[in-house]
Design a protein around this motif. Structure first.
Motif, PDB file in Angstrom:
ATOM      1  N   UNK A 170     -22.017 -18.992 -64.325  1.00  0.00           N
ATOM      2  CA  UNK A 170     -21.350 -20.257 -64.037  1.00  0.00           C
ATOM      3  C   UNK A 170     -22.373 -21.393 -64.105  1.00  0.00           C
ATOM      4  N   UNK A 229     -22.836 -25.804 -64.069  1.00  0.00           N
ATOM      5  CA  UNK A 229     -22.282 -27.141 -63.888  1.00  0.00           C
ATOM      6  C   UNK A 229     -23.103 -28.065 -64.782  1.00  0.00           C
ATOM      7  N   UNK A 265      -6.687 -25.531 -55.558  1.00  0.00           N
ATOM      8  CA  UNK A 265      -7.098 -24.132 -55.770  1.00  0.00           C
ATOM      9  C   UNK A 265      -6.850 -23.237 -54.552  1.00  0.00           C
ATOM     10  N   UNK A 315      -7.071 -24.791 -62.718  1.00  0.00           N
ATOM     11  CA  UNK A 315      -8.122 -24.781 -61.696  1.00  0.00           C
ATOM     12  C   UNK A 315      -9.361 -25.448 -62.274  1.00  0.00           C
ATOM     13  N   UNK A 316      -9.718 -26.574 -61.695  1.00  0.00           N
ATOM     14  CA  UNK A 316     -10.903 -27.316 -62.145  1.00  0.00           C
ATOM     15  C   UNK A 316     -11.956 -27.301 -61.057  1.00  0.00           C
ATOM     16  N   UNK A 317     -13.186 -27.542 -61.475  1.00  0.00           N
ATOM     17  CA  UNK A 317     -14.224 -27.728 -60.469  1.00  0.00           C
ATOM     18  C   UNK A 317     -14.163 -29.158 -59.977  1.00  0.00           C
ATOM     19  N   UNK A 362     -16.246 -18.830 -54.584  1.00  0.00           N
ATOM     20  CA  UNK A 362     -15.084 -19.458 -55.235  1.00  0.00           C
ATOM     21  C   UNK A 362     -14.785 -18.783 -56.577  1.00  0.00           C
ATOM     22  N   UNK A 412     -12.706 -21.140 -59.005  1.00  0.00           N
ATOM     23  CA  UNK A 412     -13.570 -21.931 -59.864  1.00  0.00           C
ATOM     24  C   UNK A 412     -13.664 -21.165 -61.186  1.00  0.00           C
ATOM     25  N   UNK A 413     -13.402 -21.825 -62.311  1.00  0.00           N
ATOM     26  CA  UNK A 413     -13.388 -21.085 -63.577  1.00  0.00           C
ATOM     27  C   UNK A 413     -14.775 -20.544 -63.937  1.00  0.00           C
TER      28      UNK A 413
END
Lengths: 308, 471
Positions: free
Chosen positions: A30, A32, B72, B187-189, A66, A72-73
């Protein structure tokens, strides 16, 4: 003063049924933007255990939790929850999951009672007496709007909401950070009560290591975007020793010994965290370096400071 | 069943008054439909209008409520999506199917296309509350219709006469609903916020009151926000370098301003003016087809755009309170009043910025609408813009804290300023530009400066507050 190190016991055996993982993560990634937070996390969480997820600030604990729950994708990797792939949250297995987010800022327009009624309506099982008792114990006014609650009160409400369905897997992200000592104690009591029932699993991330010690949790350390280790606390305590070598004039280089995990130099002292230390070799090391030797059992906080 | 009931309750709990109004419209439609059964075509048309309005309003409220619920964490609720779908079907049954069936049973003509139309209106209302791209699509259709009204009218009549209109409307409604739900259930952050006092979305409040959820940003909006952030960083670096070279009270105030209002540096101001000018030009040219408006309308719109910053400021000042404790300790002021004065000095920049923005927007309006009295309009814009921004800053410094109180104050200031523009324009028309401008300046600026000075004194008297505001 020096004390001999206790002989490390063999790894703690767990009952065969507990080996079946409730949660299995493989190669989770993951990012960001350009910042890579999870770099291939592999993690099996067996049933019937309390897992304390430790890691420094920004290590990715919240992101990991998450991602595991599908909130969270993911950029890569797979998650299995109760043996089924967790592509997105939903379905019957959600009856078996409780979650307390790090910050609870949902539904500010709802009153506490309305929120609990709303949530309870979705669950096949909802322990209403337990929810009512916790509301009373934690002095949460059911007529108050969520938006008017303090951060600590919201945290309590989130815990009530997560515990009341008596889930098989309870995931708590910094659940006690905003709680006062009484509420923290009560929460830990409820948590331990829940854990006394067979098959219940709890994962919680926290910086308050005393809570993990009280719960006799298995410790999982998240470091550099990956799981560094998962060990029962008792095993960590039994196998790891803090070795303090002190000599006048201090140290220019950390002394090295078998099983050394971390060395810290501070003034005249060299503090070593050693796995399965041999008392004889440590004595020899102290003699060679002209230092006094002290060996003690590190607290979880010491371990966290040394390893995280 | 219980979960369905809870979902059904949500829009009624969140917005009880609009919900009651929508239900009343629906009841009115039902009554009108009853009259239509006695072969009154006008009653049928009235019933269709009432049902249509009710449908559109209700599904917009529903969309707002669901947008707040679809976070979410809610997706962890067992079978949340399936129950949401069932609740949606119940709503469609009440608001669309029931009137359509009643109309068909009563023998009202065009019941089926009417039902499809209701479904389409419901979908448009639902989409309007939740997904801005669908809004843009609908808006584009209106723009095209405005561009070629004759053609739009012919297409509309052909659609009504066509047997394909009902299935087409149903398909279109299904498409809108599917697109909206897809966006809602994605579903987004979560994104980080720049500063509670700022808003790179050109007047749109990122935090919507109904659900406290940040609005999702598209790729273009993110790029624009990045541009603003880059200007902020450059401005902060420059202010810091200047302060290090020549530490002074004035440069220190600039530093605090760069911290509190990062998007109010010259580059960001120019960028904001440019973007708003582009949007307004597009709107006036493409949608309004450069119609001629009265000068007071153009000026009032410019005032409205210029004052758009202040509601955000009032809200942001409250959200910033806990963080301002850090600033307080960093500044280490000799007295609390010194600290309050520093904040006031930093925020005061909004007065010239707002006045400038109002004048620029008015000038743009003058060009776009070929206004007849440009000098008069610019003079009024400058005077009213300055006075209004002084008053707006004053009320947001010491005004009410509750949501209702702030909404009322915003409304009063904005409407008052718009009315002042209209009155000022007429005054200059009566007395001439020079005398009229002097008289207007005397009236408006004395009010603005009076309000500002009173608020300033009150703010300096108050102790600083660092408590987190209640939501």
């Amino acid at each position: 003063m020096s004390t001999p190190a206790a002989a490390p016991p063999p790894p703690r055996e767990t009952p065969p049924a507990a080996h079946a993982p409730v949660l299995r993560a493989r190669a989770l990634r993951k990012s960001f933007g350009k910042r890579e937070v999870l770099r291939g996390v592999d993690w099996d969480v067996p049933a019937g255990r309390v897992i304390g997820l430790l890691g420094r600030n920004g290590a990715g604990k919240t992101t990991l939790l998450r991602c595991l729950l599908g909130l969270s994708p993911l950029d890569g990797g797979t998650v299995e929850l109760f043996g089924e792939p967790m592509d997105e949250p939903g379905g019957e297995r959600m009856h078996r999951i409780g979650f307390v987010p790090q910050t609870f800022d949902l539904f500010p327009w709802m009153k506490v009672r309305a929120y609990l009624d709303f949530t309870a309506a979705f669950y096949a099982h909802w322990n209403k007496p337990l929810a009512e008792r916790l509301l009373g114990d934690w002095q949460l006014d059911p007529r108050q709007k969520i938006g008017e609650l303090s951060q600590g009160q919201r945290q309590k409400l989130a815990i009530v909401r997560a515990i009341a369905p008596e889930p098989d897997l309870l995931v708590l992200d910094e659940p006690v950070a905003s709680l006062d000592p009484q509420a923290r104690r009560a929460f830990m009591g409820e948590l331990l009560g829940l854990m006394r029932r067979p098959g219940k699993t709890v994962i919680f991330s926290t910086h308050i290591t005393a809570d993990l010690e009280r719960a006799e949790a298995d410790i999982t350390l998240l470091r550099d975007g990956a799981i560094a280790f998962t060990r029962p606390l008792a095993e960590l305590r039994a196998r790891l020793r803090r070795v303090i070598l002190a000599r006048a004039g201090g140290w220019t280089q950390a002394p090295v010994t078998a099983g050394l995990l971390k060395a810290m130099l501070a003034g005249d002292e060299a503090q070593l965290l050693v796995e399965d230390p041999s008392t004889d070799s440590l004595r020899a090391l102290a003699e060679r370096e002209g230092a006094t030797l002290r060996i003690d059992t590190p607290t979880l906080e010491d371990l966290f400071v040394a390893l995280a | 069943m219980n979960a369905l009931w809870q979902l059904w309750l949500q829009p009624r709990r969140q917005s009880p008054l609009p919900a009651a109004f929508a239900q009343l419209l629906w009841l009115g439609g039902a009554v009108a439909l009853g009259y239509a059964a006695t072969a009154q075509a006008a009653a049928a048309l009235f019933a269709a209008m009432l049902f249509g309005s009710a449908c559109w309003l209700w599904f917009m409220l529903l969309g707002l409520a669901l947008r707040g619920l679809c976070r979410p964490e809610s997706f962890l609720l067992p079978r949340f999506r399936r129950r949401l779908a069932l609740a949606g079907l119940v709503e469609i049954a009440q608001w669309v199917l029931l009137p359509m069936l009643a109309a068909a049973l009563l023998g009202v003509p065009h019941a089926l296309p009417g039902g499809a139309g209701l479904l389409l209106l419901a979908a448009v209302g639902f989409a309007a509350s939740a997904e801005r791209y669908i809004n843009l699509l609908i808006w584009a259709l209106f723009v095209l219709a405005g561009w070629k009204p004759g053609l739009a009218w012919q297409v509309g009549r052909a659609l009504l006469a066509s047997p394909w209109s009902a299935p087409l409307a149903t398909l279109l409604a299904a498409l809108f609903i599917a697109m909206t739900l897809r966006a809602m259930l994605r579903i987004d952050d979560a994104e980080a916020d720049t500063s509670p006092l700022e808003n790179a979305q050109l007047g749109r409040d990122r935090w919507r009151a109904t659900d406290a959820a940040p609005a999702r940003r598209g790729a273009l909006a993110r790029r624009i926000a990045d541009l603003f952030d880059r200007t902020s960083q450059r401005a902060m670096d420059a202010a810091l370098a200047r302060y290090r070279r020549h530490p002074s009270q004035r440069l220190r105030r600039v530093l605090v301003r760069r911290l509190l209002l990062p998007h109010d540096n010259p580059q960001a101001i120019a960028l904001r003016l440019l973007l708003v000018a582009l949007l307004v030009s597009f709107y006036v040219v493409a949608v309004m087809h450069r119609q001629r408006f009265h000068a007071s309308m153009v000026g009032a719109y410019a005032i409205l755009l210029g004052l758009g910053r202040f509601p955000r400021l009032g809200h942001g000042m409250r959200r910033m309170r806990p963080n301002l404790a850090d600033l307080y300790l960093t500044l280490a002021p000799a007295t609390r009043a010194d600290y309050q004065r520093t904040l006031i000095d930093a925020l005061w920049i909004l007065v010239p910025v707002t006045a400038l923005a109002t004048v620029v927007y008015t000038a743009l309006g003058i060009v776009l609408t070929h206004a007849a009295e440009p000098l008069r309009m610019l003079l009024v814009a400058l005077i009213v813009g300055t006075g209004a921004s002084l008053a707006a800053l004053a009320v947001h410094l010491v005004g009410p804290e509750s949501l209702w109180g702030r909404t009322l104050v915003n409304l009063a200031v904005t409407l008052g300023a718009m009315a002042a523009y209209w009155g000022g324009y007429e005054l200059l028309g009566l007395l001439g530009d020079t005398v009229g401008a002097l008289a207007l300046a005397l009236l408006v600026l004395s009010f603005g400066i009076g309000a500002w000075e009173a608020a300033r004194r009150e703010y300096l008297r108050r102790p600083p507050r660092f408590d987190a505001p209640l939501a």
